[in-house]
Design a protein around this motif. Sequence first.
Motif, PDB file in Angstrom:
ATOM      1  N   LYS A  16       0.831  -1.300  -0.194  1.00 28.16           N
ATOM      2  CA  LYS A  16       0.116  -0.016   0.027  1.00 28.16           C
ATOM      3  C   LYS A  16       0.865   1.288   0.018  1.00 28.16           C
ATOM      4  CE  LYS A  16      -3.897  -2.258   0.639  1.00 28.16           C
ATOM      5  NZ  LYS A  16      -4.802  -2.710  -0.537  1.00 28.16           N
ATOM      6  N   LYS A  17       1.873   1.112  -0.791  1.00 26.20           N
ATOM      7  CA  LYS A  17       2.679   2.283  -1.034  1.00 26.20           C
ATOM      8  C   LYS A  17       1.887   3.588  -1.480  1.00 26.20           C
ATOM      9  CE  LYS A  17       7.457   0.359  -1.106  1.00 26.20           C
ATOM     10  NZ  LYS A  17       8.712   0.421  -1.865  1.00 26.20           N
ATOM     11  N   ASN A  18       2.617   4.707  -1.151  1.00 28.72           N
ATOM     12  CA  ASN A  18       2.167   6.059  -1.975  1.00 28.72           C
ATOM     13  C   ASN A  18       2.271   5.971  -3.103  1.00 28.72           C
ATOM     14  OD1 ASN A  18       2.138   8.763  -3.097  1.00 28.72           O
ATOM     15  ND2 ASN A  18       2.405   9.506  -0.792  1.00 28.72           N
ATOM     16  N   HIS A  19       1.214   6.232  -4.049  1.00 27.20           N
ATOM     17  CA  HIS A  19       1.561   6.102  -5.616  1.00 27.20           C
ATOM     18  C   HIS A  19       2.587   6.905  -6.349  1.00 27.20           C
ATOM     19  CE1 HIS A  19      -1.620   9.253  -5.776  1.00 27.20           C
ATOM     20  NE2 HIS A  19      -0.584   9.681  -6.829  1.00 27.20           N
ATOM     21  N   SER A  20       3.007   7.802  -5.423  1.00 31.43           N
ATOM     22  CA  SER A  20       3.994   8.646  -6.139  1.00 31.43           C
ATOM     23  C   SER A  20       5.361   8.037  -5.926  1.00 31.43           C
ATOM     24  CB  SER A  20       3.876  10.364  -5.484  1.00 31.43           C
ATOM     25  OG  SER A  20       4.180  10.224  -4.218  1.00 31.43           O
ATOM     26  N   ASN A  21       5.550   7.209  -5.310  1.00 27.41           N
ATOM     27  CA  ASN A  21       6.874   6.654  -4.848  1.00 27.41           C
ATOM     28  C   ASN A  21       7.031   5.262  -5.389  1.00 27.41           C
ATOM     29  OD1 ASN A  21       7.559   8.888  -3.365  1.00 27.41           O
ATOM     30  ND2 ASN A  21       6.863   8.149  -1.746  1.00 27.41           N
ATOM     31  N   LEU A  22       6.122   4.844  -6.208  1.00 28.87           N
ATOM     32  CA  LEU A  22       6.331   3.435  -6.854  1.00 28.87           C
ATOM     33  C   LEU A  22       7.371   3.318  -7.769  1.00 28.87           C
ATOM     34  CD1 LEU A  22       2.574   3.029  -7.831  1.00 28.87           C
ATOM     35  CD2 LEU A  22       3.585   2.197  -5.871  1.00 28.87           C
ATOM     36  N   SER A  24       8.008   0.238  -9.364  1.00 30.34           N
ATOM     37  CA  SER A  24       7.747  -0.573 -10.406  1.00 30.34           C
ATOM     38  C   SER A  24       7.017  -0.082 -11.745  1.00 30.34           C
ATOM     39  CB  SER A  24       6.917  -1.621  -9.805  1.00 30.34           C
ATOM     40  OG  SER A  24       5.591  -1.099  -9.301  1.00 30.34           O
ATOM     41  N   ILE A  25       6.682   1.118 -11.584  1.00 26.63           N
ATOM     42  CA  ILE A  25       5.946   1.816 -12.577  1.00 26.63           C
ATOM     43  C   ILE A  25       7.013   2.711 -13.311  1.00 26.63           C
ATOM     44  CG2 ILE A  25       3.963   3.433 -13.426  1.00 26.63           C
ATOM     45  CD1 ILE A  25       2.470   2.043 -11.231  1.00 26.63           C
ATOM     46  N   LEU A  26       6.911   3.203 -14.563  1.00 22.89           N
ATOM     47  CA  LEU A  26       7.887   4.223 -15.086  1.00 22.89           C
ATOM     48  C   LEU A  26       7.817   5.447 -14.320  1.00 22.89           C
ATOM     49  CD1 LEU A  26       7.583   3.685 -18.858  1.00 22.89           C
ATOM     50  CD2 LEU A  26       9.305   2.788 -17.476  1.00 22.89           C
ATOM     51  N   SER A  27       8.886   6.035 -13.975  1.00 24.03           N
ATOM     52  CA  SER A  27       9.145   7.246 -13.289  1.00 24.03           C
ATOM     53  C   SER A  27       8.843   8.319 -14.437  1.00 24.03           C
ATOM     54  CB  SER A  27      10.352   7.810 -12.698  1.00 24.03           C
ATOM     55  OG  SER A  27      11.330   7.708 -13.659  1.00 24.03           O
ATOM     56  N   GLN A  28       8.692   9.735 -13.969  1.00 25.56           N
ATOM     57  CA  GLN A  28       8.122  10.647 -14.940  1.00 25.56           C
ATOM     58  C   GLN A  28       9.685  10.957 -15.813  1.00 25.56           C
ATOM     59  OE1 GLN A  28       5.373  12.253 -15.611  1.00 25.56           O
ATOM     60  NE2 GLN A  28       6.432  13.006 -17.502  1.00 25.56           N
ATOM     61  N   LYS A  29      10.728  10.759 -15.373  1.00 28.49           N
ATOM     62  CA  LYS A  29      11.999  10.830 -16.078  1.00 28.49           C
ATOM     63  C   LYS A  29      12.025   9.853 -17.122  1.00 28.49           C
ATOM     64  CE  LYS A  29      17.105  11.335 -15.619  1.00 28.49           C
ATOM     65  NZ  LYS A  29      17.957  11.503 -14.547  1.00 28.49           N
ATOM     66  N   GLU A  30      11.774   8.496 -16.788  1.00 26.98           N
ATOM     67  CA  GLU A  30      11.787   7.491 -17.748  1.00 26.98           C
ATOM     68  C   GLU A  30      10.384   7.693 -18.834  1.00 26.98           C
ATOM     69  OE1 GLU A  30      13.191   3.608 -14.892  1.00 26.98           O
ATOM     70  OE2 GLU A  30      11.250   4.451 -14.318  1.00 26.98           O
ATOM     71  N   LYS A  31       9.348   8.159 -18.319  1.00 28.81           N
ATOM     72  CA  LYS A  31       8.452   8.555 -19.332  1.00 28.81           C
ATOM     73  C   LYS A  31       9.005   9.472 -20.414  1.00 28.81           C
ATOM     74  CE  LYS A  31       4.721   7.682 -16.387  1.00 28.81           C
ATOM     75  NZ  LYS A  31       3.617   8.334 -15.412  1.00 28.81           N
ATOM     76  N   ASP A  32       9.593  10.631 -19.802  1.00 29.08           N
ATOM     77  CA  ASP A  32      10.162  11.605 -20.743  1.00 29.08           C
ATOM     78  C   ASP A  32      11.416  11.250 -21.832  1.00 29.08           C
ATOM     79  OD1 ASP A  32       8.344  13.282 -19.511  1.00 29.08           O
ATOM     80  OD2 ASP A  32       9.876  14.214 -18.174  1.00 29.08           O
ATOM     81  N   PHE A  33      12.229  10.294 -21.005  1.00 27.88           N
ATOM     82  CA  PHE A  33      13.394   9.947 -21.956  1.00 27.88           C
ATOM     83  C   PHE A  33      13.142   8.582 -22.618  1.00 27.88           C
ATOM     84  CE2 PHE A  33      15.070  13.160 -19.173  1.00 27.88           C
ATOM     85  CZ  PHE A  33      15.679  13.997 -19.947  1.00 27.88           C
ATOM     86  N   ILE A  34      12.276   7.699 -22.351  1.00 28.45           N
ATOM     87  CA  ILE A  34      12.206   6.418 -22.480  1.00 28.45           C
ATOM     88  C   ILE A  34      11.002   6.022 -23.471  1.00 28.45           C
ATOM     89  CG2 ILE A  34      12.380   3.792 -22.366  1.00 28.45           C
ATOM     90  CD1 ILE A  34      14.095   4.471 -19.949  1.00 28.45           C
ATOM     91  N   LEU A  35       9.804   6.390 -22.628  1.00 33.40           N
ATOM     92  CA  LEU A  35       8.639   6.094 -23.216  1.00 33.40           C
ATOM     93  C   LEU A  35       8.042   6.977 -24.248  1.00 33.40           C
ATOM     94  CD1 LEU A  35       5.878   4.183 -23.015  1.00 33.40           C
ATOM     95  CD2 LEU A  35       5.022   6.065 -21.516  1.00 33.40           C
TER      96      LEU A  35
END
Length: 134
Positions: A16-22, A24-35
């Motif tokens: 039940k982690k805070n969703h902003s600290n997950l 296992s899901i792409l971070s904003q940086k990974e979205k910006d530079f990979i996805l």
Amino acid sequence: MNEAVINMLDEVCIQKKNHSNLKSILSQKEKDFILYPNIYGSGTSLDVTPLEDYDKLIHSFENLAIQKLSNLKIKKSDFKSLKIFTKSVKPYGKANFHKVGLITLKTEGGEIEITEIKSVIELNGRFKVAIISP
């Protein structure tokens, strides 16, 4: 790919982690530079949507999916029965996107079907949940 899905479900449903600290899901940086660079120009909605609007949409979908998933009653032992039904695997740039159709788990309460995990990205042999949506 199973490990990426299990890590995400563990973080959201069990820990039940805070969703902003997950992790296992792409971070904003990974979205910006990979996805985003790998899917832009490939016939996705990013091609016709301003990046800022697309990013807001992705975040709202993620929040709704995480809220829904966090209500699931699962235990770590249920992961033994995890089955992932993949619709397709498509290369986008240097990454492969595994489009997920359905995930099932057997629990004490019966079988659970999970449809919120939409895709998992594979880059250099590593997997991470890329897109989730209600």
